[in-house]
Design a protein around this motif. Structure first.
Motif, PDB file in Angstrom:
ATOM      1  N   SER A 100       0.807  -1.223   0.000  1.00  0.00           N
ATOM      2  CA  SER A 100       0.000   0.000   0.000  1.00  0.00           C
ATOM      3  C   SER A 100       0.842   1.276   0.000  1.00  0.00           C
ATOM      4  N   PHE A 101       2.099   1.204   0.437  1.00  0.00           N
ATOM      5  CA  PHE A 101       2.912   2.417   0.548  1.00  0.00           C
ATOM      6  C   PHE A 101       3.158   3.102  -0.803  1.00  0.00           C
ATOM      7  N   PHE A 192       2.318   3.560 -10.338  1.00  0.00           N
ATOM      8  CA  PHE A 192       0.998   4.089  -9.980  1.00  0.00           C
ATOM      9  C   PHE A 192       0.844   5.542 -10.413  1.00  0.00           C
ATOM     10  N   LEU A 193       1.936   6.300 -10.419  1.00  0.00           N
ATOM     11  CA  LEU A 193       1.863   7.662 -10.944  1.00  0.00           C
ATOM     12  C   LEU A 193       1.520   7.646 -12.433  1.00  0.00           C
ATOM     13  N   VAL A 229      -4.080  -1.936 -12.352  1.00  0.00           N
ATOM     14  CA  VAL A 229      -2.624  -2.028 -12.234  1.00  0.00           C
ATOM     15  C   VAL A 229      -2.241  -2.697 -10.914  1.00  0.00           C
ATOM     16  N   ALA A 230      -2.932  -2.318  -9.838  1.00  0.00           N
ATOM     17  CA  ALA A 230      -2.642  -2.898  -8.530  1.00  0.00           C
ATOM     18  C   ALA A 230      -2.918  -4.402  -8.527  1.00  0.00           C
ATOM     19  N   GLN A 310     -11.961  -8.613 -12.157  1.00  0.00           N
ATOM     20  CA  GLN A 310     -10.860  -7.663 -12.071  1.00  0.00           C
ATOM     21  C   GLN A 310      -9.859  -7.941 -13.207  1.00  0.00           C
ATOM     22  N   ALA A 311      -8.862  -7.091 -13.334  1.00  0.00           N
ATOM     23  CA  ALA A 311      -7.839  -7.280 -14.355  1.00  0.00           C
ATOM     24  C   ALA A 311      -7.069  -8.561 -14.060  1.00  0.00           C
ATOM     25  N   SER A 312      -6.605  -9.221 -15.118  1.00  0.00           N
ATOM     26  CA  SER A 312      -5.841 -10.456 -14.975  1.00  0.00           C
ATOM     27  C   SER A 312      -4.746 -10.508 -16.021  1.00  0.00           C
TER      28      SER A 312
END
Length: 314
Positions: A100-101, A192-193, A229-230, A310-312
């Motif tokens: 999560s960071f 993530f950005l 992405v996560a 969800q994405a896979s």
């Protein structure tokens, strides 16, 4: 030749013509393709020694075939439960605490409007990623030294006693995980950005017009936008659940914390290269066992993600 509705005919390009037309792309593709073949697929031939009593002078084909002997030896060994438990606990701890960071850091940086401050924070958080593992562990030993370390000096200044952090097996996992978060969180947030930058700005504009607060925009726009992405990163991380990497663990190990610091990778290194027996077949069998479990985990989590819409990966 092929014909159209107008009656005209057009030549069909052959495969060779198509390749010649965009040969530069095929040249670019050939380099990573060659890398995969040489360093990923060719070494699979060596996995055969996991099923043999490998003798260097006889070679792979000349060594005696023993089937699953070395796998059974590992499963029934005294070290099996300890190294599996330490590896899984360390990986789950690292995943739970560290996943999560980078997301939180990316969300925070995304809303910073002061350009110089944003770039300063990015530089400070990215920099630890470029510190080598050896230097990182050396810094940790200096900071946590029970006699002259900065942390123990601070504890003594507040009236507490000194603590042998590196010699206490109960502290090993926390030191490993949180130092890893400090070193990698800034660099990992780049992904993530990039995902946040792909979110349609009109969604935020519409939310602001409707009176949504910044927290509501994060919850209803940003988090759903980076969720695919996560999920992909989570699936990939599950594939490495038994792959801690022996470098940092080995450098942090000592006889006092060995009870919680011995993981699969360090165990393989010791039985395969350090021990006098140098049992290559046994260490190869352990490595192959680890890879098979990782393969099963990544398929399982991928299927769960697909069923949850969800994405896979596939």
């Amino acid at each position: 030749m092929t014909s159209s509705s107008t009656g005209k005919t057009f030549p069909i390009a052959s495969a060779g013509q198509k390749i010649r037309r965009v040969w530069q792309l095929y040249v670019l593709m050939s380099l990573p393709f060659l890398y995969l073949i040489v360093f990923k697929y060719v070494p699979m031939y060596g996995a055969l020694i996991a099923f043999k009593d490998f003798v260097v002078t006889r070679g792979i084909w000349g060594s005696e075939w023993v089937g699953l002997k070395h796998f059974e030896r590992f499963v029934h060994s005294y070290e099996f439960v300890k190294v599996i438990k330490n590896t899984l606990v360390l990986n789950f701890y690292n995943l739970a605490a560290g996943f999560s960071f980078p997301i939180l850091l990316a969300l925070s940086l995304n809303y910073i409007r002061v350009r110089w401050f944003k770039k300063t924070v990015q530089m400070i958080t990215y920099a630890p990623h470029f510190i080598s593992t050896v230097v990182m562990v050396g810094l940790m030993f200096e900071l946590l030294d029970p006699r002259n370390g900065l942390i123990n000096n601070i504890l003594q200044a507040f009236g507490f006693g000194t603590v042998d952090f590196m010699g206490n097996p109960d502290y090993f996992k926390s030191i490993y995980v949180w130092s890893n978060i400090w070193q990698s969180a800034g660099f990992n947030c780049i992904i993530f950005l990039a995902a946040l930058s792909s979110i349609d700005p009109s969604l935020h504009e519409a939310a602001v017009m409707d009176g949504a607060s910044q927290r509501q925009r994060v919850w209803h726009i940003d988090l759903p936008g980076i969720l695919p992405v996560a999920v992909i990163l989570l699936i990939l991380n599950m594939g490495y659940m038994l792959d801690v990497g022996y470098e940092k663990v080995l450098l942090m190990q000592n006889p006092l914390n060995l009870r919680t610091s011995e993981v699969i990778d360090t165990y393989v290194y010791k039985v395969g290269l350090v021990s006098q027996a140098m049992n290559y077949s046994y260490s190869a069998a352990i490595g192959l066992f680890k890879s098979i479990i990782g393969f099963i985990l990544i398929i399982t989590v991928n299927q769960i993600a697909k069923k949850a819409n969800q994405a896979s990966l596939w």
